[in-house]
Design an enzyme around this catalytic site. Structure first.
Site, PDB file in Angstrom:
ATOM      1  N   GLU A  90      -3.763  -2.846  -0.394  1.00 47.12           N
ATOM      2  CA  GLU A  90      -2.467  -2.873   0.263  1.00 47.12           C
ATOM      3  C   GLU A  90      -1.334  -3.086  -0.741  1.00 47.12           C
ATOM      4  O   GLU A  90      -0.241  -2.531  -0.579  1.00 47.12           O
ATOM      5  CB  GLU A  90      -2.448  -3.960   1.328  1.00 47.12           C
ATOM      6  CG  GLU A  90      -3.328  -3.678   2.539  1.00 47.12           C
ATOM      7  CD  GLU A  90      -4.807  -3.914   2.277  1.00 47.12           C
ATOM      8  OE1 GLU A  90      -5.631  -3.475   3.105  1.00 47.12           O
ATOM      9  OE2 GLU A  90      -5.154  -4.541   1.243  1.00 47.12           O
ATOM     10  N   PRO A 104     -16.391  -1.463 -10.486  1.00 47.10           N
ATOM     11  CA  PRO A 104     -16.584  -2.260  -9.265  1.00 47.10           C
ATOM     12  C   PRO A 104     -15.252  -2.691  -8.657  1.00 47.10           C
ATOM     13  O   PRO A 104     -14.272  -2.928  -9.366  1.00 47.10           O
ATOM     14  CB  PRO A 104     -17.382  -3.481  -9.750  1.00 47.10           C
ATOM     15  CG  PRO A 104     -18.005  -3.035 -11.036  1.00 47.10           C
ATOM     16  CD  PRO A 104     -17.018  -2.083 -11.649  1.00 47.10           C
ATOM     17  N   ARG A 105     -15.243  -2.816  -7.344  1.00 45.44           N
ATOM     18  CA  ARG A 105     -14.008  -3.131  -6.625  1.00 45.44           C
ATOM     19  C   ARG A 105     -13.538  -4.561  -6.888  1.00 45.44           C
ATOM     20  O   ARG A 105     -12.356  -4.805  -7.086  1.00 45.44           O
ATOM     21  CB  ARG A 105     -14.235  -2.921  -5.126  1.00 45.44           C
ATOM     22  CG  ARG A 105     -13.059  -3.317  -4.232  1.00 45.44           C
ATOM     23  CD  ARG A 105     -11.929  -2.352  -4.347  1.00 45.44           C
ATOM     24  NE  ARG A 105     -10.891  -2.603  -3.347  1.00 45.44           N
ATOM     25  CZ  ARG A 105      -9.796  -1.874  -3.227  1.00 45.44           C
ATOM     26  NH1 ARG A 105      -9.596  -0.855  -4.042  1.00 45.44           N
ATOM     27  NH2 ARG A 105      -8.898  -2.147  -2.311  1.00 45.44           N
ATOM     28  N   GLY A 164      -6.860  -3.235 -13.172  1.00 46.68           N
ATOM     29  CA  GLY A 164      -5.678  -2.414 -13.375  1.00 46.68           C
ATOM     30  C   GLY A 164      -5.871  -1.165 -14.198  1.00 46.68           C
ATOM     31  O   GLY A 164      -4.891  -0.527 -14.582  1.00 46.68           O
ATOM     32  N   GLU A 165      -7.120  -0.752 -14.469  1.00 42.23           N
ATOM     33  CA  GLU A 165      -7.352   0.397 -15.333  1.00 42.23           C
ATOM     34  C   GLU A 165      -7.989   1.587 -14.623  1.00 42.23           C
ATOM     35  O   GLU A 165      -8.315   2.587 -15.267  1.00 42.23           O
ATOM     36  CB  GLU A 165      -8.232   0.002 -16.521  1.00 42.23           C
ATOM     37  CG  GLU A 165      -7.576  -0.966 -17.481  1.00 42.23           C
ATOM     38  CD  GLU A 165      -8.296  -1.021 -18.812  1.00 42.23           C
ATOM     39  OE1 GLU A 165      -7.776  -0.465 -19.793  1.00 42.23           O
ATOM     40  OE2 GLU A 165      -9.403  -1.614 -18.853  1.00 42.23           O
ATOM     41  N   ASN A 214      -8.853   4.351  -1.753  1.00 40.22           N
ATOM     42  CA  ASN A 214      -7.709   5.264  -1.845  1.00 40.22           C
ATOM     43  C   ASN A 214      -8.073   6.584  -2.526  1.00 40.22           C
ATOM     44  O   ASN A 214      -8.253   6.649  -3.746  1.00 40.22           O
ATOM     45  CB  ASN A 214      -6.586   4.568  -2.617  1.00 40.22           C
ATOM     46  CG  ASN A 214      -5.266   5.292  -2.491  1.00 40.22           C
ATOM     47  OD1 ASN A 214      -5.209   6.434  -2.033  1.00 40.22           O
ATOM     48  ND2 ASN A 214      -4.198   4.643  -2.899  1.00 40.22           N
ATOM     49  N   GLU A 252      -5.350   8.280  -5.285  1.00 39.56           N
ATOM     50  CA  GLU A 252      -5.209   7.911  -6.694  1.00 39.56           C
ATOM     51  C   GLU A 252      -5.778   8.988  -7.619  1.00 39.56           C
ATOM     52  O   GLU A 252      -5.082   9.432  -8.541  1.00 39.56           O
ATOM     53  CB  GLU A 252      -5.853   6.544  -6.943  1.00 39.56           C
ATOM     54  CG  GLU A 252      -5.069   5.416  -6.294  1.00 39.56           C
ATOM     55  CD  GLU A 252      -5.722   4.061  -6.454  1.00 39.56           C
ATOM     56  OE1 GLU A 252      -5.014   3.043  -6.317  1.00 39.56           O
ATOM     57  OE2 GLU A 252      -6.946   4.002  -6.695  1.00 39.56           O
TER      58      GLU A 252
END
Length: 430
Positions: A63, A270-271, A312-313, A338, A341
């Site tokens: 989000e 991994p998330r 962040g990568e 998403n 992206e």
């Protein structure tokens, strides 16, 4: 009556939730930080000046990422305002810092939906406008905003038919929460209808602000450089935002791919950061020759998996790869992540069958040939091998994916058009 019962149940379960968060902090220290904020004792106090404050709530990483275009547009249009972003998770908080740095003056954790916690929170942050991303509905918080005449906008709002059916079982509770000062800016006409069915008085279709994703030039350039320096001349595919139970299928697919393309490289992302250690240990147990991004390991010709155990990568590695698999979609409980992206980076997209978080986007991309659906490790491997041998098909899928993003932009401007009158005359919503 129903709201009183809801609140009573919260008082029973809130101590358990707080204890659970504290215990989770034993594994992940970030969960121990700022526990008092869960009860409304936030340090993100509104400035003493007359400066007005816009508050944006985005529950977690996905989000926050979806809110990024809206937050940046607000920062640009209203530089005289102060901004607060709330999340419910430490990973969401980390993403806020990574995306916005000091441009967003404050971050806080959203308090539990207890009347006292909500009042303490609002007393401290004093927002002129509340913006909640996608699908969070908190009856006591929304009710207190209504009492204080704080306009509340549900931006890029979505709700599945299954969730709407559950909400209809408590129609009085949610009808009260969504009445008066709440405007629902829904992603689709179906979402708007479902919100109306559970009591929203002001629901309109603005589209999905995710389509207003910025083309990440820095990530594209970093990905291209990474490809040249470490990944050159190798077929590379990314499995992004994966979960436990899914990584096993991804690795099985990669082994099938390597049986025909031994030089293939899987970039595994991994998330959740709190699983990084477990995934590293699992790869060791599987006797996989892998490099860990967090250790700056070099990717050699013997490396078969690059584990991105950093935050962040993901976009950088989508840009560096030939093919993108978007996780959370091979297991039934998550609902997918998403797809836009990799799409904005013109990458062909592979996805599992479970995409209830954004079914319209998934179906649109599948219908247009920008994405391919797979249901097993064997199917995933077969499609990857097919695309490796057909560069023109990869390019065509990537171009279609990028075109879908471009064609559906505009929700951001429609949401911004709603915000202006709310800031000018917040008390006029009835």
């Amino acid at each position: 009556m129903l709201r009183s019962l809801y609140t009573a149940l919260l008082y029973v379960f809130a101590p358990m939730a707080l204890a659970g968060t504290a215990l989770r902090g034993l594994r992940d220290p970030a969960y121990r930080d700022r526990l008092s904020e869960r009860l409304g004792f936030t340090n993100a106090v509104a400035p003493a000046s007359a400066q007005r404050r816009i508050w944006i709530h985005a529950v977690s990483v996905g989000e926050v990422q979806a809110a990024a275009p809206l937050v940046r547009a607000l920062l640009k249009k209203y530089p005289q305002h102060s901004f607060l972003v709330t999340t419910a998770t430490p990973t969401g908080a980390q993403r806020v810092r990574a995306l916005f740095g000091d441009s967003v003056a404050a971050h806080a954790y959203l308090p539990y939906d207890l009347p006292g916690a909500v009042r303490r929170f609002l007393n401290r942050v004093r927002p002129s406008l509340a913006i909640v991303m996608e699908r969070e509905i908190w009856p006591n918080l929304f009710g207190e905003c209504k009492h204080r005449r704080i306009p509340l906008l549900l931006a890029s709002a979505r709700i599945s038919e299954r969730s709407a059916a559950r909400h209809r079982n408590f129609a009085a509770l949610f009808s009260e929460a969504l009445s008066g000062n709440v405007i629902v800016a829904a992603q689709t006409a179906h979402d708007a209808d479902r919100y109306r069915a559970i009591g929203a008085r002001h629901a309109l279709v603005t589209g999905n602000v995710k389509f207003d994703i910025e083309t990440p030039l820095a990530a594209r350039e970093a990905g291209e450089q990474l490809r040249l320096t470490q990944l050159a001349n190798r077929p590379v595919w990314v499995a992004g935002s994966t979960h436990d139970g899914e990584e096993q299928q991804v690795l099985a697919a990669h082994r099938l791919v390597m049986a025909q393309r031994p030089d293939a490289l899987l970039v595994l992302v991994p998330r959740h950061p709190n699983r990084f250690d477990a995934v590293r240990s699992w790869l060791k147990a599987e006797q996989i020759n892998f490099a860990a991004r967090s250790r700056n390991d070099s990717v050699t010709v013997e490396t078969s998996v690059l584990l991105v155990d950093t935050l962040g990568e993901l976009m950088t590695f989508y840009a560096a790869a030939d093919i993108a698999f978007v996780g959370g979609s091979l297991i039934a409980t998550v609902g997918g992540h998403n797809l836009l992206e990799p799409a904005v980076l013109e990458r062909p997209v592979l996805v599992g069958p479970h995409n209830f978080n954004a079914p319209d986007i998934a179906q649109l991309m599948l219908d247009r040939g920008a994405a391919r659906q797979v249901t097993s490790a064997e199917q995933l491997a077969a499609v990857i091998l097919e695309l490796y041998t057909n560069p023109s098909t990869r390019a065509e899928m990537g171009a279609k994916a990028s075109a879908i993003v471009a064609e559906n932009r505009g929700a951001l401007n429609r949401v911004m058009d709603l915000i202006e009158p709310l800031l000018q005359a917040p008390s006029q919503i009835t």
